[in-house]
Write a protein that holds these residues in place. Structure first.
Motif, PDB file in Angstrom:
ATOM      1  N   ILE A 217       1.021  -1.335   0.103  1.00 28.28           N
ATOM      2  CA  ILE A 217       0.152   0.057  -0.003  1.00 28.28           C
ATOM      3  C   ILE A 217       0.964   1.155  -0.005  1.00 28.28           C
ATOM      4  O   ILE A 217       1.618   1.224   0.941  1.00 28.28           O
ATOM      5  CB  ILE A 217      -0.665   0.038   1.227  1.00 28.28           C
ATOM      6  N   SER A 218       0.858   1.952  -1.309  1.00 24.78           N
ATOM      7  CA  SER A 218       1.754   3.251  -1.035  1.00 24.78           C
ATOM      8  C   SER A 218       0.977   4.637  -0.881  1.00 24.78           C
ATOM      9  O   SER A 218       1.721   5.577  -0.721  1.00 24.78           O
ATOM     10  CB  SER A 218       2.230   3.380  -2.724  1.00 24.78           C
ATOM     11  N   ASP A 219      -0.172   4.511  -0.652  1.00 26.68           N
ATOM     12  CA  ASP A 219      -0.920   5.857  -0.480  1.00 26.68           C
ATOM     13  C   ASP A 219      -2.202   5.519   0.152  1.00 26.68           C
ATOM     14  O   ASP A 219      -3.014   4.804  -0.404  1.00 26.68           O
ATOM     15  CB  ASP A 219      -1.087   6.623  -1.572  1.00 26.68           C
ATOM     16  N   LEU A 220      -2.523   6.168   1.495  1.00 23.20           N
ATOM     17  CA  LEU A 220      -3.988   5.964   1.983  1.00 23.20           C
ATOM     18  C   LEU A 220      -4.362   7.313   2.524  1.00 23.20           C
ATOM     19  O   LEU A 220      -3.657   7.781   3.295  1.00 23.20           O
ATOM     20  CB  LEU A 220      -3.827   4.996   2.915  1.00 23.20           C
ATOM     21  N   THR A 221      -5.526   7.882   2.039  1.00 25.61           N
ATOM     22  CA  THR A 221      -6.204   8.852   2.491  1.00 25.61           C
ATOM     23  C   THR A 221      -7.626   8.588   3.100  1.00 25.61           C
ATOM     24  O   THR A 221      -8.323   8.444   2.492  1.00 25.61           O
ATOM     25  CB  THR A 221      -6.282  10.022   1.137  1.00 25.61           C
ATOM     26  N   LEU A 222      -7.597   8.982   4.353  1.00 26.00           N
ATOM     27  CA  LEU A 222      -9.112   8.591   5.217  1.00 26.00           C
ATOM     28  C   LEU A 222      -9.565  10.026   5.720  1.00 26.00           C
ATOM     29  O   LEU A 222     -10.596   9.706   6.164  1.00 26.00           O
ATOM     30  CB  LEU A 222      -8.682   7.461   6.154  1.00 26.00           C
ATOM     31  N   GLY A 223      -9.132  10.707   5.613  1.00 30.44           N
ATOM     32  CA  GLY A 223      -9.464  12.137   6.301  1.00 30.44           C
ATOM     33  C   GLY A 223      -9.366  12.244   7.706  1.00 30.44           C
ATOM     34  O   GLY A 223      -9.897  13.002   8.409  1.00 30.44           O
ATOM     35  N   HIS A 224      -8.651  11.475   8.196  1.00 26.29           N
ATOM     36  CA  HIS A 224      -8.609  11.661   9.460  1.00 26.29           C
ATOM     37  C   HIS A 224      -7.165  11.139  10.024  1.00 26.29           C
ATOM     38  O   HIS A 224      -6.323  10.492   9.323  1.00 26.29           O
ATOM     39  CB  HIS A 224      -9.552  11.218  10.431  1.00 26.29           C
ATOM     40  N   LYS A 289     -18.579  10.311   5.254  1.00 25.38           N
ATOM     41  CA  LYS A 289     -18.163  11.825   5.668  1.00 25.38           C
ATOM     42  C   LYS A 289     -16.950  12.334   4.971  1.00 25.38           C
ATOM     43  O   LYS A 289     -16.595  13.537   4.998  1.00 25.38           O
ATOM     44  CB  LYS A 289     -17.880  11.756   7.260  1.00 25.38           C
ATOM     45  N   HIS A 290     -16.080  11.264   4.166  1.00 28.16           N
ATOM     46  CA  HIS A 290     -14.882  11.796   3.465  1.00 28.16           C
ATOM     47  C   HIS A 290     -14.964  11.190   2.219  1.00 28.16           C
ATOM     48  O   HIS A 290     -15.410  10.347   1.909  1.00 28.16           O
ATOM     49  CB  HIS A 290     -13.435  11.274   4.333  1.00 28.16           C
ATOM     50  N   ILE A 291     -13.760  11.688   1.634  1.00 24.72           N
ATOM     51  CA  ILE A 291     -13.496  10.958   0.196  1.00 24.72           C
ATOM     52  C   ILE A 291     -12.158  10.327   0.473  1.00 24.72           C
ATOM     53  O   ILE A 291     -11.099  10.732   0.863  1.00 24.72           O
ATOM     54  CB  ILE A 291     -12.933  12.189  -0.896  1.00 24.72           C
ATOM     55  N   ASN A 292     -12.582   8.880   0.469  1.00 22.17           N
ATOM     56  CA  ASN A 292     -11.520   7.947   1.002  1.00 22.17           C
ATOM     57  C   ASN A 292     -10.964   7.337  -0.233  1.00 22.17           C
ATOM     58  O   ASN A 292     -11.367   7.163  -1.537  1.00 22.17           O
ATOM     59  CB  ASN A 292     -12.144   6.886   1.782  1.00 22.17           C
ATOM     60  N   ARG A 293      -9.549   7.174  -0.248  1.00 22.41           N
ATOM     61  CA  ARG A 293      -8.627   6.515  -1.264  1.00 22.41           C
ATOM     62  C   ARG A 293      -7.441   5.812  -0.771  1.00 22.41           C
ATOM     63  O   ARG A 293      -6.893   6.255   0.140  1.00 22.41           O
ATOM     64  CB  ARG A 293      -8.124   8.016  -1.987  1.00 22.41           C
ATOM     65  N   VAL A 294      -7.187   4.730  -1.571  1.00 22.99           N
ATOM     66  CA  VAL A 294      -6.171   3.617  -1.273  1.00 22.99           C
ATOM     67  C   VAL A 294      -5.560   3.443  -2.565  1.00 22.99           C
ATOM     68  O   VAL A 294      -6.363   2.914  -3.552  1.00 22.99           O
ATOM     69  CB  VAL A 294      -6.707   2.698  -0.267  1.00 22.99           C
ATOM     70  N   THR A 295      -4.329   3.490  -2.677  1.00 18.25           N
ATOM     71  CA  THR A 295      -3.621   3.013  -3.757  1.00 18.25           C
ATOM     72  C   THR A 295      -2.622   1.885  -3.399  1.00 18.25           C
ATOM     73  O   THR A 295      -1.770   1.856  -2.361  1.00 18.25           O
ATOM     74  CB  THR A 295      -2.435   4.088  -4.384  1.00 18.25           C
ATOM     75  N   PHE A 296      -2.734   0.644  -4.212  1.00 16.72           N
ATOM     76  CA  PHE A 296      -1.837  -0.442  -3.757  1.00 16.72           C
ATOM     77  C   PHE A 296      -1.482  -1.488  -4.904  1.00 16.72           C
ATOM     78  O   PHE A 296      -2.103  -1.047  -5.944  1.00 16.72           O
ATOM     79  CB  PHE A 296      -2.566  -1.452  -2.810  1.00 16.72           C
TER      80      PHE A 296
END
Length: 322
Positions: A217-224, A289-296
């Motif tokens: 997993i190279s990038d994870l955006t969860l808003g918190h 509640k957020h824009i969640n994003r994960v790149t793997f």
């Protein structure tokens, strides 16, 4: 030794990767132990590039990863038949009934299922699919001409059918449509790279890889903030509305798989794990509640990697089955 589930799923996926659903155009390459695949013939490549509709007959048990028109005609009573459809991660499957000649009153049936079922396990699981299980079936004998077209919610779908009378059968057309925000996915291949985005939607999304893999997993955006937590009975992401979990198991249904790790916070970098399970799933839970994003990215574990188990690998689960 591989489990029965792994053998069945690998048969499905290797068949798809090798033939892409086209059996009357197959050519056999000189097969070695490492390369037991079939290739598409030049005839099929020319036919598809010319924009022609691809047509072929279906077998009782079949797999398709290509658009076209497909016909099944029973040559004897066929009581337990199914066809699996799969597309690319960003595609949805549409099944159109062109012609149906079955005896519903005599016990025949023709059903489309929104997802896959294998050995009683479903993908997506009931927790991840937007519809209740009963609404994921489209039964021709119940709907008839009312519902002639069925679209899947993800990149996989299947049909079940039973036909008693020789000569009876059906014709369906399979099309693919673009899915802007792919959610639940079964990977056709043992390696790849994918970005999952859930934009302000309260839903769960699972990416299934039916191979033992190394997943990075190279990038994870969860808003918190930062962290990868191995699952323990008292640990995890309890109380956090948005998180990613890694699951492993020997079946198809993510809800019945073993939780291996939680990722509760955003990070930019690299978190790598070796998971030696028949099926590996990356699952994102989103509160909306957020824009969640994960790149793997992922690739199949080779023998050297399974023997050389170092940090950031799950050693206590799944490896004994390889």
């Amino acid at each position: 030794m591989p489990s029965a589930f792994q053998f069945q799923c690998h048969f499905v996926l290797i068949f798809l990767a090798a033939s892409k659903g086209e059996t009357r155009y197959l050519e056999v390459r000189d097969a070695s132990e490492d390369e037991p695949f079939l290739l598409l013939s030049e005839d099929l490549k020319r036919e598809l590039s010319a924009g022609q509709i691809y047509r072929r007959s279906l077998r009782c048990i079949d797999m398709l990863s290509i658009e076209g028109q497909f016909t099944f005609t029973a040559d004897q009573p066929q009581l337990h038949c199914a066809t699996f459809f799969i597309g690319e991660p960003e595609e949805l499957i549409t099944v159109d009934y062109n012609f149906v000649n079955i005896d519903c009153q005599g016990g025949d049936f023709l059903k489309v299922f929104d997802g896959w079922i294998l050995k009683g396990e479903k993908f997506p699981s009931s927790l991840d699919h937007p519809l209740p299980t009963s609404q994921r079936y489209a039964d021709f004998c119940e709907s008839g001409n009312i519902q002639r077209s069925i679209r899947s919610s993800q990149n996989v779908a299947m049909i079940f059918f039973r036909i008693h009378q020789p000569g009876n059968g059906f014709t369906v057309t399979v099309k693919k449509n673009t899915n802007l925000f792919p959610c639940n996915v079964i990977s056709q291949t043992p390696s790849g790279r994918f970005t999952m985005v859930i934009p302000h939607q309260h839903r769960n999304c699972s990416f299934s890889i039916i191979y033992p893999v190394v997943i990075k997993i190279s990038d994870l955006t969860l808003g918190h903030l930062n962290g990868l937590f191995l699952k323990k009975p008292s640990a995890g992401c309890a109380g956090v509305g948005d998180f990613v979990e890694l699951l492993g198991g020997t079946g198809l249904d993510p809800s019945k798989m073993f939780p291996l790790a939680d990722l509760c916070h955003s990070f930019h970098g690299s978190a790598q794990m070796k998971i030696g399970c028949d099926n590996t799933v990356l699952r994102m839970v989103s509160s909306g509640k957020h824009i969640n994003r994960v790149t793997f990215e992922y690739h199949q574990l080779d023998l050297q990697e399974t023997e050389n188990r170092k940090e950031n690998s799950i050693e206590e689960f799944c490896f004994p089955s390889i």
